[in-house]
Design a protein around this motif. Structure first.
Motif, PDB file in Angstrom:
ATOM      1  N   SER A 352       0.822  -1.210   0.000  1.00 27.08           N
ATOM      2  CA  SER A 352       0.000   0.000   0.000  1.00 27.08           C
ATOM      3  C   SER A 352       0.852   1.255   0.000  1.00 27.08           C
ATOM      4  CB  SER A 352      -0.893  -0.001   1.245  1.00 27.08           C
ATOM      5  OG  SER A 352      -0.083   0.109   2.413  1.00 27.08           O
ATOM      6  N   GLU A 353       0.212   2.381  -0.284  1.00 27.13           N
ATOM      7  CA  GLU A 353       0.911   3.666  -0.202  1.00 27.13           C
ATOM      8  C   GLU A 353       1.418   3.913   1.213  1.00 27.13           C
ATOM      9  OE1 GLU A 353       1.669   5.471  -2.844  1.00 27.13           O
ATOM     10  OE2 GLU A 353       0.627   3.960  -4.044  1.00 27.13           O
ATOM     11  N   ASP A 354       0.649   3.490   2.208  1.00 24.94           N
ATOM     12  CA  ASP A 354       1.102   3.669   3.593  1.00 24.94           C
ATOM     13  C   ASP A 354       2.422   2.944   3.826  1.00 24.94           C
ATOM     14  OD1 ASP A 354      -1.079   5.201   4.365  1.00 24.94           O
ATOM     15  OD2 ASP A 354      -2.263   3.470   4.987  1.00 24.94           O
ATOM     16  N   PHE A 355       2.572   1.760   3.268  1.00 25.93           N
ATOM     17  CA  PHE A 355       3.802   0.989   3.435  1.00 25.93           C
ATOM     18  C   PHE A 355       5.009   1.780   2.936  1.00 25.93           C
ATOM     19  CE2 PHE A 355       7.031  -1.964   2.039  1.00 25.93           C
ATOM     20  CZ  PHE A 355       7.014  -2.988   2.968  1.00 25.93           C
ATOM     21  N   TYR A 356       4.931   2.278   1.721  1.00 25.16           N
ATOM     22  CA  TYR A 356       6.078   2.990   1.147  1.00 25.16           C
ATOM     23  C   TYR A 356       6.246   4.374   1.771  1.00 25.16           C
ATOM     24  CZ  TYR A 356       5.500  -0.834  -2.119  1.00 25.16           C
ATOM     25  OH  TYR A 356       5.357  -2.095  -2.672  1.00 25.16           O
ATOM     26  N   ASP A 357       5.142   5.022   2.190  1.00 25.54           N
ATOM     27  CA  ASP A 357       5.261   6.289   2.917  1.00 25.54           C
ATOM     28  C   ASP A 357       6.103   6.110   4.173  1.00 25.54           C
ATOM     29  OD1 ASP A 357       3.764   7.831   1.186  1.00 25.54           O
ATOM     30  OD2 ASP A 357       1.916   7.710   2.358  1.00 25.54           O
ATOM     31  N   ARG A 392       3.724  -2.164 -15.545  1.00 27.10           N
ATOM     32  CA  ARG A 392       3.740  -0.756 -15.959  1.00 27.10           C
ATOM     33  C   ARG A 392       3.074   0.135 -14.912  1.00 27.10           C
ATOM     34  NH1 ARG A 392       5.145   1.038 -20.833  1.00 27.10           N
ATOM     35  NH2 ARG A 392       5.659  -0.485 -22.454  1.00 27.10           N
ATOM     36  N   GLU A 393       1.933  -0.275 -14.435  1.00 31.37           N
ATOM     37  CA  GLU A 393       1.202   0.551 -13.473  1.00 31.37           C
ATOM     38  C   GLU A 393       1.977   0.712 -12.179  1.00 31.37           C
ATOM     39  OE1 GLU A 393      -2.779   0.428 -10.657  1.00 31.37           O
ATOM     40  OE2 GLU A 393      -2.784  -0.722 -12.532  1.00 31.37           O
ATOM     41  N   ASN A 394       2.515  -0.381 -11.652  1.00 27.91           N
ATOM     42  CA  ASN A 394       3.149  -0.305 -10.343  1.00 27.91           C
ATOM     43  C   ASN A 394       4.529   0.323 -10.397  1.00 27.91           C
ATOM     44  OD1 ASN A 394       1.386  -1.600  -8.135  1.00 27.91           O
ATOM     45  ND2 ASN A 394       1.091  -2.936  -9.910  1.00 27.91           N
ATOM     46  N   VAL A 395       5.250   0.169 -11.493  1.00 26.13           N
ATOM     47  CA  VAL A 395       6.518   0.891 -11.631  1.00 26.13           C
ATOM     48  C   VAL A 395       6.242   2.389 -11.707  1.00 26.13           C
ATOM     49  CG1 VAL A 395       8.523   1.293 -13.112  1.00 26.13           C
ATOM     50  CG2 VAL A 395       7.751  -1.046 -12.653  1.00 26.13           C
ATOM     51  N   THR A 396       5.225   2.775 -12.464  1.00 29.09           N
ATOM     52  CA  THR A 396       4.844   4.185 -12.525  1.00 29.09           C
ATOM     53  C   THR A 396       4.420   4.688 -11.150  1.00 29.09           C
ATOM     54  OG1 THR A 396       4.174   4.011 -14.841  1.00 29.09           O
ATOM     55  CG2 THR A 396       3.225   5.816 -13.569  1.00 29.09           C
ATOM     56  N   ARG A 397       3.675   3.878 -10.434  1.00 27.19           N
ATOM     57  CA  ARG A 397       3.179   4.278  -9.113  1.00 27.19           C
ATOM     58  C   ARG A 397       4.301   4.479  -8.112  1.00 27.19           C
ATOM     59  NH1 ARG A 397       0.997   1.518  -4.215  1.00 27.19           N
ATOM     60  NH2 ARG A 397       1.530  -0.544  -5.019  1.00 27.19           N
ATOM     61  N   LEU A 398       5.378   3.703  -8.216  1.00 32.05           N
ATOM     62  CA  LEU A 398       6.393   3.676  -7.172  1.00 32.05           C
ATOM     63  C   LEU A 398       7.735   4.257  -7.576  1.00 32.05           C
ATOM     64  CD1 LEU A 398       5.665   0.076  -5.823  1.00 32.05           C
ATOM     65  CD2 LEU A 398       4.892   2.246  -4.851  1.00 32.05           C
ATOM     66  N   SER A 399       7.882   4.670  -8.825  1.00 36.17           N
ATOM     67  CA  SER A 399       9.214   5.034  -9.320  1.00 36.17           C
ATOM     68  C   SER A 399       9.837   6.217  -8.592  1.00 36.17           C
ATOM     69  CB  SER A 399       9.136   5.343 -10.821  1.00 36.17           C
ATOM     70  OG  SER A 399       8.329   6.481 -11.055  1.00 36.17           O
ATOM     71  N   TRP A 400       9.038   7.060  -7.951  1.00 36.99           N
ATOM     72  CA  TRP A 400       9.572   8.243  -7.285  1.00 36.99           C
ATOM     73  C   TRP A 400       9.971   7.984  -5.838  1.00 36.99           C
ATOM     74  CZ3 TRP A 400       6.711   9.803  -3.025  1.00 36.99           C
ATOM     75  CH2 TRP A 400       5.427   9.245  -2.931  1.00 36.99           C
ATOM     76  N   ARG A 401       9.717   6.784  -5.331  1.00 36.82           N
ATOM     77  CA  ARG A 401       9.945   6.493  -3.916  1.00 36.82           C
ATOM     78  C   ARG A 401      11.445   6.401  -3.612  1.00 36.82           C
ATOM     79  NH1 ARG A 401       5.655   7.118  -0.430  1.00 36.82           N
ATOM     80  NH2 ARG A 401       3.744   6.284  -1.346  1.00 36.82           N
ATOM     81  N   PRO A 402      11.952   7.241  -2.710  1.00 42.46           N
ATOM     82  CA  PRO A 402      13.387   7.148  -2.406  1.00 42.46           C
ATOM     83  C   PRO A 402      13.748   5.852  -1.692  1.00 42.46           C
ATOM     84  CG  PRO A 402      12.314   8.728  -0.942  1.00 42.46           C
ATOM     85  CD  PRO A 402      11.312   8.364  -1.994  1.00 42.46           C
ATOM     86  N   SER A 403      12.818   5.273  -0.938  1.00 41.96           N
ATOM     87  CA  SER A 403      13.126   4.049  -0.195  1.00 41.96           C
ATOM     88  C   SER A 403      13.290   2.845  -1.107  1.00 41.96           C
ATOM     89  CB  SER A 403      12.025   3.766   0.834  1.00 41.96           C
ATOM     90  OG  SER A 403      10.765   3.637   0.201  1.00 41.96           O
TER      91      SER A 403
END
Length: 792
Positions: A352-357, A392-403
């Motif tokens: 989830s977004e919470d996980f990566y946040d 494609r969707e999930n790489v786009t969704r997460l590509s900006w995450r520094p972690s």
């Protein structure tokens, strides 16, 4: 977006469950449980009687009112449908889906009515769907009989060697209506990197235009740290790339290496229809994997990072129950155990977004497996298209995450094809190689070129090499636990260990809450909460000559938990002592998804097992470890470690028999090894002596014989229990004899109680004060089976 989360009902298609209230987001199992129609699948052996749920079709339905809002478009947005779904609005089929790992957006303005509307989502049986795909495409080998590789769904949903088979269906992430006009931001894919001292953002923006706005010009801006880039999309254009250079931004660092500075990136779209905005907090850092000498070293901001990692599985079989608060608790446990990386394992899901946040905020690195695990996967349709769309969707969704520092193509599928006898059973059919070596690296090169991609784990760096070679790339070590004693870790000299572990039961209270019958190692309901093949036999065999054979359940529980902690600690110490040749360890596993005997450090109710306390010690920045005839001084901190290394050979009563000192200076992020001088290394009586190693407040003890051969005195100690400032109790234990691996289990008295430390060996005359939360009975706190040590 207008959420559509209220008023849902659920019924079994063609079955006996008529409409009951449903919670969205959620799933069938939790709705049936809330309605009182099933027993909790986590308790006793209830799971075995609930397999019919995954073999049934289910229909969710809700009604809602709608009025024209003046917008050009209204979309039905489904952030997660699990899994084989048909969506109907007012009796008209909107779409069919078959991928839990994707989100969907469907234009539905023409189907909406003024006033009352009806939305239905009908789920076909995921088991039947997977079986049908297997029949159509030909069987493929896997680690379990269930056909989980034939459906794009969380693989461990079908059962694993630590998890139950609870094959879910449901609207598992938010669903709602989004109205908009003119144009909207469909996606933003920021590629964040550093260039010398400066930060660089390349924001790839895709817009969607409403039907009557194809020819309007649109302005797109990107802003970060006060720097703005702008471009105009000409009529008909839908994609833009905006480059922003930020002078000398503060870097984002992994925990232990610096601060986790982040900057808000804002992308705005404006045009005749109004404005749309996208905001995220990005971090400037670069990452690569150094393969020098066929090794595998994670490098962040040009600094090699020794990975102190844990594997992460879904924290609940029903993921809608995993709140941000629950994740924060689990991440806090990881941080307190000195972990710096979470590997999101490939039998689970994109989290989830919470996980990566939380990972971004805490500086926890994330290794993200793509969701493929322990099986040969078909590459034909319908899977080829689905897999590409989900990645494609999930790489786009997460590509900006520094972690997020690594994409990995799969878990153990390369090893399975090479070493597990799959090739004969495949008979030439596809098994996933085209994904791992073809599609995925191509997608990463296109969508996320600045982040490393690794085709699978274990993997040696080339398709033609044996995948599980300790001398190359990443290795998984499972002969220990399955066949070998944990001391066999000492025969390995690996470059990077991405999986290894040893089992132990959950906390006593966790097991008691899950099992209504007898608590005995071989009791049927206890064995139901042990999913590993011959798991309990391996637990007992694993005690080997290390610890005495248990005579009671209480002994079994303490000794097998202790042995788990010792086994993993032995491996971590071995591998950390080999740094930088060995550049990381990822222990299997941090967490559990239900109450079970497993490899976890934190059990399925969130209680810390003894392994957690051992992990905190061996993952600390500074570690002393006796390796064969040397002392390894491990300094993974930012400052030199200097001082007098004190080496003492002691009798069991604490009397010094020999002493040596060595002046040491160990540079930051390094390991130094010092030979043990014979006077302290060679005992006169191995059964009656031990070695003590001290440096700057740190101590390591090594016995010269296994516990079963040590002439331990009967444990004798004094205790004092006092109220603690701020609540709870303080228990002071003063040793009158040596106490080996002192452990306290206050949850046996109060399920909400925990202790701040565990597995402490005290020499005669030494004291320790343990802080206990909750309200356990002070008198019962100081005796068996709550307070234990090996020689009690």
């Amino acid at each position: 977006m207008r959420a559509l989360h209220d008023g849902w009902t659920l019924r079994q298609v063609g079955g006996g469950v008529s409409r009951v209230p449903a919670t969205v987001p959620g799933c069938v199992h939790t709705d049936l449980l809330a309605a009182g129609l099933i027993e909790d699948p986590y308790l006793d052996d209830n799971e075995s009687r609930l397999t019919w749920i995954g073999r049934s079709g289910w229909e969710y339905e809700t009604g809602f009112t709608w009025e024209a809002d003046g917008h050009d478009r209204t979309d039905l947005v489904c952030e997660g449908l699990d899994t084989v779904a048909t969506v109907e609005l007012n009796g008209v089929e909107v779409a069919t889906t078959a991928n839990q790992h994707r989100s969907y957006r469907f234009p539905v303005r023409e189907l909406l009515r003024e006033g009352e509307n009806t939305l239905r989502v009908r789920f076909a049986s995921p088991v039947a769907y997977a079986e049908a795909q297997r029949a159509a495409l030909g069987d493929r080998p896997g680690s379990y009989e269930a056909p989980y590789q034939f459906i794009r769904k969380t693989a461990c949903n079908f059962g694993w060697d630590w998890g139950p088979s609870v094959v879910t269906s449901g609207i598992w992430r938010p669903i709602g209506l989004h109205s908009w006009s003119g144009a909207r931001i469909a996606s933003v894919r920021p590629l964040v990197s550093t260039d010398g001292p400066d930060g660089h953002v390349e924001a790839h923006v895709t817009v969607e235009r409403a039907g009557d706005m194809p020819d309007a010009p649109l302005t797109v801006t990107a802003e970060v740290a006060g720097v703005v880039a702008e471009t105009v999309l000409a009529p008909g254009e839908r994609e833009a790339v905006l480059a922003v250079r930020v002078p000398e931004p503060r870097r984002w660092w992994p925990r232990g290496y610096g601060a986790q500075d982040r900057y808000e990136l804002t992308v705005r779209l404006s045009g005749p229809g109004g404005e749309d905005t996208w905001r995220r907090r990005i971090g400037f850092r670069d990452v690569r994997v150094d393969r020098t000498g066929e090794g595998f070293t994670v490098v962040v901001n040009d600094v090699p990072v020794f990975v102190r990692g844990v594997n992460w599985i879904p924290d609940d079989c029903f993921p809608a129950r995993v709140t941000r608060e629950r994740l924060a608790g689990r991440f806090g446990q990881a941080v307190e155990a000195n972990v710096n990386l979470l590997r999101v394992w490939g039998g689970g899901l994109y989290e989830s977004e919470d996980f990566y946040d939380l990972a971004d905020e805490l500086g926890l690195l994330v290794w993200q497996d793509l969701p493929f695990a322990c099986a040969a996967y078909p590459e034909e349709e319908p899977f080829a298209t689905e897999v590409e769309a989900e990645v494609r969707e999930n790489v786009t969704r997460l590509s900006w995450r520094p972690s997020l520092v690594l994409w990995c193509g799969n878990n153990e599928n390369l090893e399975g094809h090479a070493d597990w006898g799959w090739q004969d059973g495949l008979e030439g059919r596809t098994w996933g190689a085209g994904f791992y070596h073809g599609l995925f690296p191509a997608l990463m090169a296109e969508l996320d070129p600045a982040r490393p991609y690794w085709p699978g784990s274990p993997y040696s760096g080339h398709p033609g090499l044996p995948p599980n070679d300790p001398a190359r790339g990443t290795v998984h070590i499972w002969d220990v636990w399955n066949r070998e004693d944990y001391t066999h870790y000492a025969t390995y000299t690996p470059r990077f260990v991405a999986e290894f572990g040893f089992q132990g039961p959950p906390a006593h209270t966790t097991l008691r809450e899950a099992v209504s019958g007898e608590l005995a190692p071989d009791a049927p309901l206890v064995l139901h909460h042990q999913k590993a093949h011959e798991g309990n036999a391996k637990l007992l065999r694993g005690l080997g000559g290390h610890l005495p054979a248990p005579e009671t359940y209480d002994d079994w529980h303490y000794l097998t938990q202790l042995n788990q902690a010792r086994a993993v600690a032995f491996g971590v110490e071995r591998f950390r002592s080999l740094a930088p040749y060995c550049a990381g360890t990822i222990v299997w596993q941090l967490n559990d998804c239900w109450p079970v005997t497993s490899w976890s450090a934190v059990d399925g109710r969130g209680r810390r097992k003894p392994l957690w306390y051992a992990l905190r010690r061996v993952y600390a920045d500074r570690l002393l470890s006796v390796q064969d005839d040397t002392v390894a001084v491990v300094n993974d901190g930012p400052e030199p470690w200097t001082g007098e290394l004190e080496l003492l050979r002691l009798a069991l009563d604490g009397e010094p028999l020999a002493k040596e000192t060595i002046t040491v200076e160990v540079a930051p992020r390094s390991v130094a090894r010092f030979p043990l001088p014979d006077p302290v290394a060679v005992p006169a009586d191995p059964s009656a002596e031990l070695l003590s190693v001290r440096l700057d407040g740190h101590r390591a003890l090594r016995f010269f014989a296994e516990d079963t051969r040590v002439a331990f005195p009967a444990a004798a100690y004094d205790t004092e229990v006092t109220p603690a400032e701020g609540g709870g109790l303080d228990l002071t234990v003063t040793a009158r004899t040596l106490l080996r691996d002192l452990a306290l289990f206050p949850d046996r008295l109060d399920p909400a109680s925990s202790v701040d430390d565990m597995l402490l060996t005290l020499l005669p005359g030494e004291s320790v004060t343990l802080h206990v939360t909750g309200s356990p009975d002070p008198a019962a706190l100081v005796g068996r089976p709550v307070l234990r040590c090996v020689n009690d």
